[in-house]
Design a protein around this motif. Structure first.
Motif, short mmCIF file in Angstrom:
data_model
loop_
_atom_site.label_atom_id
_atom_site.label_comp_id
_atom_site.label_asym_id
_atom_site.label_seq_id
_atom_site.Cartn_x
_atom_site.Cartn_y
_atom_site.Cartn_z
N VAL A 171 34.85 33.07 -7.49
CA VAL A 171 34.97 31.63 -7.70
C VAL A 171 35.07 30.90 -6.36
O VAL A 171 34.47 29.84 -6.17
CB VAL A 171 36.21 31.31 -8.57
N THR A 201 30.30 21.17 -14.66
CA THR A 201 30.07 22.54 -15.12
C THR A 201 31.19 23.47 -14.67
O THR A 201 31.70 24.29 -15.46
CB THR A 201 28.73 23.06 -14.59
N ALA A 202 31.59 23.34 -13.39
CA ALA A 202 32.67 24.17 -12.87
C ALA A 202 33.99 23.87 -13.57
O ALA A 202 34.78 24.78 -13.84
CB ALA A 202 32.81 23.95 -11.35
N ASP A 246 31.74 30.48 -4.94
CA ASP A 246 31.03 29.38 -5.59
C ASP A 246 31.47 28.03 -5.00
O ASP A 246 30.64 27.13 -4.81
CB ASP A 246 31.29 29.38 -7.09
N GLN A 306 34.40 22.89 -16.65
CA GLN A 306 34.39 23.51 -17.98
C GLN A 306 34.67 25.00 -17.90
O GLN A 306 35.39 25.55 -18.74
CB GLN A 306 33.03 23.26 -18.64
N LYS A 307 34.14 25.66 -16.89
CA LYS A 307 34.37 27.10 -16.73
C LYS A 307 35.83 27.40 -16.42
O LYS A 307 36.37 28.41 -16.88
CB LYS A 307 33.47 27.65 -15.62
N LEU A 308 36.46 26.52 -15.63
CA LEU A 308 37.84 26.78 -15.21
C LEU A 308 38.86 26.05 -16.10
O LEU A 308 40.06 26.16 -15.85
CB LEU A 308 38.03 26.35 -13.75
N SER A 309 38.35 25.28 -17.07
CA SER A 309 39.22 24.54 -18.00
C SER A 309 40.14 23.57 -17.26
O SER A 309 41.36 23.51 -17.51
CB SER A 309 40.05 25.52 -18.84
N GLN A 340 42.36 31.50 -7.58
CA GLN A 340 41.06 31.88 -8.14
C GLN A 340 40.56 33.21 -7.55
O GLN A 340 40.88 33.55 -6.42
CB GLN A 340 40.02 30.78 -7.85
#
Length: 206
Positions: free
Chosen positions: A23, A46-47, A26, A49-52, A19
């Motif tokens: 990231v 949420t994290a 975070d 979803q951002k990183l799939s 990453q």
């Protein structure tokens, strides 16, 4: 010395190696939030979803990062040893700088917490009790006053000799209503100690 982690712990951290630095920063915030408040499933979602990725991967990465910091504090790694340990895990120098700042900021706080966990605090050994009732007095002839008297024995390990203990008796007296309240508070504390957050924190400090 270099920090030695278990294979599953290394696996949990491996997702962070690829990453970018923002990231990783975070994740340091998520790890700090974990230490202060416990897991944050909504933030993990949420994290993820951002990183799939799956939320479980995020949670494992956060717990792996917490374990890295806690174990480094437990072994009192110097800044140089921490740096080498992080680089050995496969992190880049840019990642290492971010993790080192995080380690320095939380090192003393976590070390103090670990020190408190090693204190030999008094613990329960035995309890004797009796129930008393005052049926009346000259002033109040029809009053009934129930009381419970308890003799609580606490045991503490002494520092003078290994395995040696000392015991102390504490006399307590209360009414049934207050005793029920005390029992409810202790039962609530016991439930909290068995919660997922408490178990995760306990595993981190083992």
């Amino acid at each position: 010395m270099l920090l030695s982690l278990k294979d599953d712990q290394k696996q949990h951290l491996s997702v962070l190696i690829s990453q970018p630095t923002n990231v990783l920063q975070d994740f340091c915030k998520l790890a700090l939030d974990f230490l202060l408040k416990g897991p944050a499933p909504k933030l993990y979602q949420t994290a993820a979803q951002k990183l799939s990725v799956q939320p479980e991967i995020i949670r494992n990465a956060v717990e792996g990062l917490v374990n890295l910091i806690v174990e480094s504090c437990r072994h009192q790694l110097s800044d140089l040893d921490f740096r080498d340990s992080v680089l050995t895990l496969g992190f880049t120098e840019e990642h290492q700088e971010i993790l080192e700042v995080f380690y320095k900021e939380k090192k003393q706080e976590i070390h103090d917490a670990l020190s408190r966990l090693t204190l030999d605090l008094p613990h329960y050994y035995d309890l004797e009790w009796r129930f008393e009732v005052q049926l009346a007095s000259r002033a109040l002839q029809h009053q009934v006053t129930p009381l419970i008297t308890m003799n609580l024995t606490l045991e503490t390990k002494t520092a003078l000799a290994s395995g040696s203990t000392s015991r102390k008796n504490v006399i307590l007296q209360t009414d049934p209503t207050n005793l029920v309240h005390i029992a409810q508070v202790l039962e609530e504390a016991l439930r909290d100690s068995r919660s997922q957050h408490s178990r995760q924190i306990q595993r981190s400090f083992k």
